[in-house]
Scaffold this active site. Structure first.
Site, PDB file in Angstrom:
ATOM      1  CE1 TYR A  72      31.510  57.126  53.914  1.00 33.17           C
ATOM      2  CE2 TYR A  72      33.045  58.446  54.877  1.00 33.17           C
ATOM      3  CZ  TYR A  72      31.793  58.210  54.553  1.00 33.17           C
ATOM      4  OH  TYR A  72      30.809  58.714  54.362  1.00 33.17           O
ATOM      5  CG  PHE A 124      22.584  67.288  26.336  1.00 31.76           C
ATOM      6  CD1 PHE A 124      22.182  67.701  25.000  1.00 31.76           C
ATOM      7  CD2 PHE A 124      22.316  66.179  27.199  1.00 31.76           C
ATOM      8  CE1 PHE A 124      21.646  66.621  24.279  1.00 31.76           C
ATOM      9  CE2 PHE A 124      22.288  65.326  25.777  1.00 31.76           C
ATOM     10  CZ  PHE A 124      21.276  65.153  25.582  1.00 31.76           C
ATOM     11  CG  ASP A 125      19.483  66.610  28.849  1.00 31.84           C
ATOM     12  OD1 ASP A 125      20.288  66.552  29.270  1.00 31.84           O
ATOM     13  OD2 ASP A 125      18.798  65.220  28.127  1.00 31.84           O
ATOM     14  CG  ASP A 215      29.490  69.978  29.404  1.00 33.41           C
ATOM     15  OD1 ASP A 215      29.719  68.576  29.231  1.00 33.41           O
ATOM     16  OD2 ASP A 215      27.749  69.600  29.415  1.00 33.41           O
ATOM     17  CB  ALA A 217      30.354  64.961  28.686  1.00 32.69           C
ATOM     18  CE  LYS A 258      27.043  61.242  28.021  1.00 35.20           C
ATOM     19  NZ  LYS A 258      26.620  61.868  29.087  1.00 35.20           N
ATOM     20  CG  HIS A 450      13.807  65.102  27.022  1.00 32.67           C
ATOM     21  ND1 HIS A 450      14.025  65.810  28.374  1.00 32.67           N
ATOM     22  CD2 HIS A 450      14.935  63.994  26.935  1.00 32.67           C
ATOM     23  CE1 HIS A 450      15.304  66.108  27.693  1.00 32.67           C
ATOM     24  NE2 HIS A 450      16.201  64.698  27.818  1.00 32.67           N
TER      25      HIS A 450
END
Length: 459
Positions: A72, A124-125, A215, A217, A258, A450
């Site tokens: 943990y 992005f979304d 960001d 990714a 990604k 979406h």
């Protein structure tokens, strides 16, 4: 046509896939209310819905899964991840979380509240959603060249820094809570951002005392494009380029699903501010779990530590981008418009040009995605007005700058033969494009519609 680079690996295990008949596919997409997210994966032949968490892990990563320390607190796998992350990003502090949107959930409210704005080369979304959930508003600021899908620009993902300054002065420095640099720029077509542009954006942030968040990714793919296209970086390693990219930000959020080539995981990085990291930790514990696991199993931490390293391998990246370039070359031969040059993780078909008779409010990119499934069992997704949704203040449908149908290629999963099937299906659709009709929404949630909205064909 761009040279195709063969896979720098050999296949050790396979997963059977099947093709439904056209009649079955038509019935399946109808049952899914014409939403590709509602399809069962067993009913999909080639799945290009996303490259997030859909890659194939290596034998080393699977070995790491078996070695995962499930303690943990203070697990060995956590320490391996910290070591790997510091090697690549050069930051002082890191916080694992269960995926990229979890990183955004932790970080965005630290900078953004009601009355504030976030400015990005493109949100992005989920990023846009977390900006809005924090009470702020998202403003996109990509260069104008990105809008011309058929013209060549080596870094179409760049921030329009002249406009960025204008936006800061228009809104007032105190109203701009965050500048976000997305690498690569997914919504603009998986397009890279140049080091020069990142550096200039960072300098603007410093001038106006506005923090810069990266960001991250697809940072490794972005680093590859910098190495290939930007003068002065051709002899630098992917890791060296990555460290320079991240030196221009105060914090980063990352979906590790990604470029770290894992099925689940995310990361927050804080360059050198201990006080900021203490806030990150304080927010992570109630939202994600204790700081040394952040919502992940030890085996996930171990796989991430290894995947981060594998994702920076030059031969792998050459093959990875080479697949998209191969797809782009075939579509160009067929006269099918797409964002050019090819991006790093996906090929973005210009649905507006293939279906010019379908207006934005009848969702041409979603229409093309649905037709691609009917035609060949290929699942893709809309990156256009359907994804953009409604203006949070007026409730009116937003007209997206782009109407892309994104073909997101999972890492180390599909072969060149699969890519040829995709091309053949798109050619078949192009031949009957004039007969296609758009769709309308019959039900939608208030945010990120979406994923779960229901649609029906326009009669």
């Amino acid at each position: 046509m761009s040279k195709y680079f063969a896979e720098p690996f050999k296949i050790k295990m396979v997963e059977p896939i099947k093709v439904l008949s056209r009649e079955e596919r038509i019935e399946k997409i109808k049952e899914a209310n014409y939403n590709v997210f509602a399809l069962n994966s067993d009913d999909v032949y080639i799945d290009l819905l996303t490259d997030s968490g859909t890659g194939a892990m290596s034998d080393q990563q699977w070995s790491g899964v078996m070695r995962g320390d499930e303690a943990y607190s203070g697990s060995r796998s956590y320490k391996e991840l910290m070591k790997s992350a510091k090697d690549i990003f050069g930051y002082e502090y890191f916080q694992p979380v269960h995926q990229g949107r979890a990183a955004e959930k932790v970080v965005m409210p630290m900078y953004l509240q009601e009355g504030k704005v976030a400015i990005s080369n493109m949100h992005f979304d989920t990023t846009r959603a977390h900006v809005e959930l924090a009470g702020a508003r998202a403003i996109d600021c990509v260069i104008e060249e990105a809008a011309d899908t058929e013209s060549y620009h080596p870094f179409k993902g760049n921030m329009d820094n002249k406009r960025l300054v204008s936006l800061i002065e228009e809104h007032g420095r105190e109203k701009v809570g965050l500048i976000i640099i997305t690498v690569t720029n997914n919504s603009a077509g998986g397009q890279p951002v140049s080091m020069e542009n990142i550096r200039e954006t960072s300098e603007i942030g410093k001038k106006y005392d506005i923090p810069v968040c990266i960001d991250a990714a697809r940072y490794a793919e972005n680093a590859y494009f910098i190495k290939e296209r930007e003068e002065g970086y051709e002899n630098k390693s992917i890791k060296d380029i990555a460290r320079e990219i991240f030196s221009y930000g105060e914090v980063f959020t990352m979906s590790a699903k990604k470029d770290a080539i894992i099925n689940m995981g995310g990361l927050i990085g804080v360059k050198d501010r201990e006080d900021l990291f203490e806030t990150v930790k304080a927010r992570t514990i109630p939202l994600e779990g204790f700081i040394s696991y952040g919502g992940l199993a030890g085996r996930d931490l171990e796989a991430m530590a290894i995947g981060l390293q594998e994702g920076t391998d030059y031969d792998y990246l050459q093959y990875r981008v080479g697949q998209i370039e191969y797809l782009a070359g075939k579509l160009k031969e067929a006269g099918i418009a797409h964002q050019s040059p090819a991006g790093g993780h996906a090929l973005f078909v210009d649905a507006k040009k293939m279906l010019p008779h379908i207006p934005y409010y009848q969702f041409p990119a979603q229409t093309l995605a649905l037709e691609l499934y009917k035609e060949a069992g290929i699942r893709s997704c809309d990156i256009g007005s359907y994804m953009m949704g409604n203006n949070p203040d007026t409730g009116e449908q937003i007209e997206s700058e782009f109407e892309f149908t994104r073909l997101a290629v999972p890492r180390r999963v599909y072969t060149q033969s699969h890519l040829d099937v995709i091309v053949e299906a798109l050619i078949a659709i192009k031949e009957k494009a004039d007969s296609l009709k758009g769709y309308e929404i019959t039900w939608e949630p208030p945010i990120l519609r979406h994923f779960t909205a229901k649609l029906k064909p326009i009669e």
